[in-house]
Write a protein that holds these residues in place. Sequence first.
Motif, mmCIF file in Angstrom:
data_model
loop_
_atom_site.group_PDB
_atom_site.id
_atom_site.type_symbol
_atom_site.label_atom_id
_atom_site.label_comp_id
_atom_site.label_asym_id
_atom_site.label_seq_id
_atom_site.Cartn_x
_atom_site.Cartn_y
_atom_site.Cartn_z
ATOM 1 N N ILE A 111 0.629 -1.178 -0.039
ATOM 2 C CA ILE A 111 -0.017 -0.103 -0.211
ATOM 3 C C ILE A 111 0.469 1.645 -0.141
ATOM 4 O O ILE A 111 1.609 1.849 0.855
ATOM 5 N N PRO A 112 1.351 1.284 -1.325
ATOM 6 C CA PRO A 112 2.536 2.683 -1.109
ATOM 7 C C PRO A 112 2.071 4.000 -0.653
ATOM 8 O O PRO A 112 2.771 4.576 -0.660
ATOM 9 N N ASP A 113 0.639 4.491 -0.959
ATOM 10 C CA ASP A 113 -0.271 5.704 0.057
ATOM 11 C C ASP A 113 0.229 5.589 1.047
ATOM 12 O O ASP A 113 -1.431 6.027 1.491
ATOM 13 N N ALA A 114 0.004 5.042 1.822
ATOM 14 C CA ALA A 114 -0.164 4.680 3.362
ATOM 15 C C ALA A 114 -0.522 5.650 4.047
ATOM 16 O O ALA A 114 -1.631 6.054 4.808
ATOM 17 N N ALA A 115 0.489 6.718 3.872
ATOM 18 C CA ALA A 115 0.599 8.061 4.426
ATOM 19 C C ALA A 115 -0.341 8.709 4.388
ATOM 20 O O ALA A 115 -0.893 9.406 5.021
ATOM 21 N N MET A 116 -0.654 9.023 3.042
ATOM 22 C CA MET A 116 -1.615 9.911 2.471
ATOM 23 C C MET A 116 -3.086 9.784 2.815
ATOM 24 O O MET A 116 -3.804 10.341 3.811
ATOM 25 N N ARG A 117 -3.268 7.846 2.925
ATOM 26 C CA ARG A 117 -4.104 7.250 3.597
ATOM 27 C C ARG A 117 -4.887 7.699 4.540
ATOM 28 O O ARG A 117 -6.195 7.715 5.047
ATOM 29 N N VAL A 118 -3.580 7.957 5.760
ATOM 30 C CA VAL A 118 -3.739 7.917 6.913
ATOM 31 C C VAL A 118 -4.150 9.550 7.306
ATOM 32 O O VAL A 118 -5.177 10.078 8.163
ATOM 33 N N TYR A 119 -3.371 10.967 6.614
ATOM 34 C CA TYR A 119 -3.570 11.268 6.507
ATOM 35 C C TYR A 119 -5.307 12.310 6.513
ATOM 36 O O TYR A 119 -5.721 12.999 7.113
ATOM 37 N N LYS A 120 -5.946 11.051 5.352
ATOM 38 C CA LYS A 120 -6.903 11.634 4.574
ATOM 39 C C LYS A 120 -7.958 11.342 5.860
ATOM 40 O O LYS A 120 -9.055 11.707 5.894
ATOM 41 N N LEU A 121 -7.822 10.356 6.560
ATOM 42 C CA LEU A 121 -8.169 9.608 7.931
ATOM 43 C C LEU A 121 -8.462 10.881 8.869
ATOM 44 O O LEU A 121 -9.022 11.001 9.197
ATOM 45 N N MET A 122 -7.705 11.541 8.901
ATOM 46 C CA MET A 122 -7.341 12.459 10.259
ATOM 47 C C MET A 122 -7.895 13.484 9.578
ATOM 48 O O MET A 122 -8.895 14.109 10.784
ATOM 49 N N GLU A 123 -7.734 14.345 8.343
ATOM 50 C CA GLU A 123 -8.602 15.176 7.991
ATOM 51 C C GLU A 123 -10.716 14.954 8.107
ATOM 52 O O GLU A 123 -11.105 16.016 8.434
#
Length: 365
Positions: free
Chosen positions: A347-359
């Motif tokens: 899941i190469p976009d993992a950091a972005m997924r967590v960021y979106k979850l935070m938003e």
Amino acid sequence: MRIVVSGGGTGGHIYPALALIREIKKQEGSHQFLYIGTEQGLESRIVKKEQIPFKSIHITGFKRKISFDNVKTILRFLKGVRDSKKMLKEFKADVVIGTGGYVCGPVVYAAAKMGIPTIIHEQNSVPGLTNKFLSRYVNKIAICFDDAKEYFPKEKVILTGNPRASEVLGQDGIRGRLSVGLKADLPAVLIFGGSRGARPINEAVVKSLSELGAKPYQVLYVTGDAHFSEVQKEIELVGNPDNVVIKPYIDNMPEVLAGIDLTVSRAGATTLAELTSLGIPSILIPSPYVTNNHQEKNARALSERDAAYLLLEKDLTGHKLVEQIDSVLMDENRLKSMKKSAKELGIPDAAMRVYKLMEEITVQK
């Protein structure tokens, strides 16, 4: 937005947190951060080095057997909650993210009780005690393995992957190879047992050096700082083959990984996130000394999907290790198949997924 991150004890909790912070900064430079850890943990040194504002609380983990120390831990937890509430109030936190380790217990619990949106990130297929406890109070739970879903309230769980996976992409693999003394044109296997190394893996490799020396591939063997001098003494007796490069530690691991065809390693969550993000097949020798045997369960999540071979430490020998390396590196079709399977798990976009979850959870507030 004012973001508090907490996690510590091991690099497996700290490095995903730092990867997430770097991704958030990349997306929005105006966000402010506070990292809450312990002075005794690795996070004290690593986070301060990153020049991220750092505050500490004093907390210890629970003993799994009946012990008077657990009474002290409860008292420290309660004080940790009070101290955390004070820090969160002074910082005016908008969201709190816990990446594991007992330090994030009082921090995330305090935030939840204050009505601050909260996320926990679970890197392993079997969660630790702290995240199991916090799952009742947080808004969302980010996981890296589907197997972890069964331990948490299903309505809170989101598969995001490990933010560390995002940081190994886009590296120059040839430069990585050359930086450690590997050749650019030969298949390469990396053997390592974590930052400190693993004695059983070291013993197996040293016993197999003469076999490895006769192979048409090259080996980068990382002993770990703690074992390097001991391994060097043994190698002086048996000799160092020309196709085997031996190092105590690798500083530029993401760059080196980009140039590797096969990896032999433990089955820590961060390592597996990096390998699957890059699509690197692996021979996994899980540590049997970790809580709930979670490394073996991490490894099985890959081996059952044809992305890795599982080699239990009790079955590890030098000859068996070389046999398994040969079965991948000397079989082009097998190598391609495992690379494909590993890449599909990444899941190469993992950091972005967590960021979106935070938003998402802060907007809902």
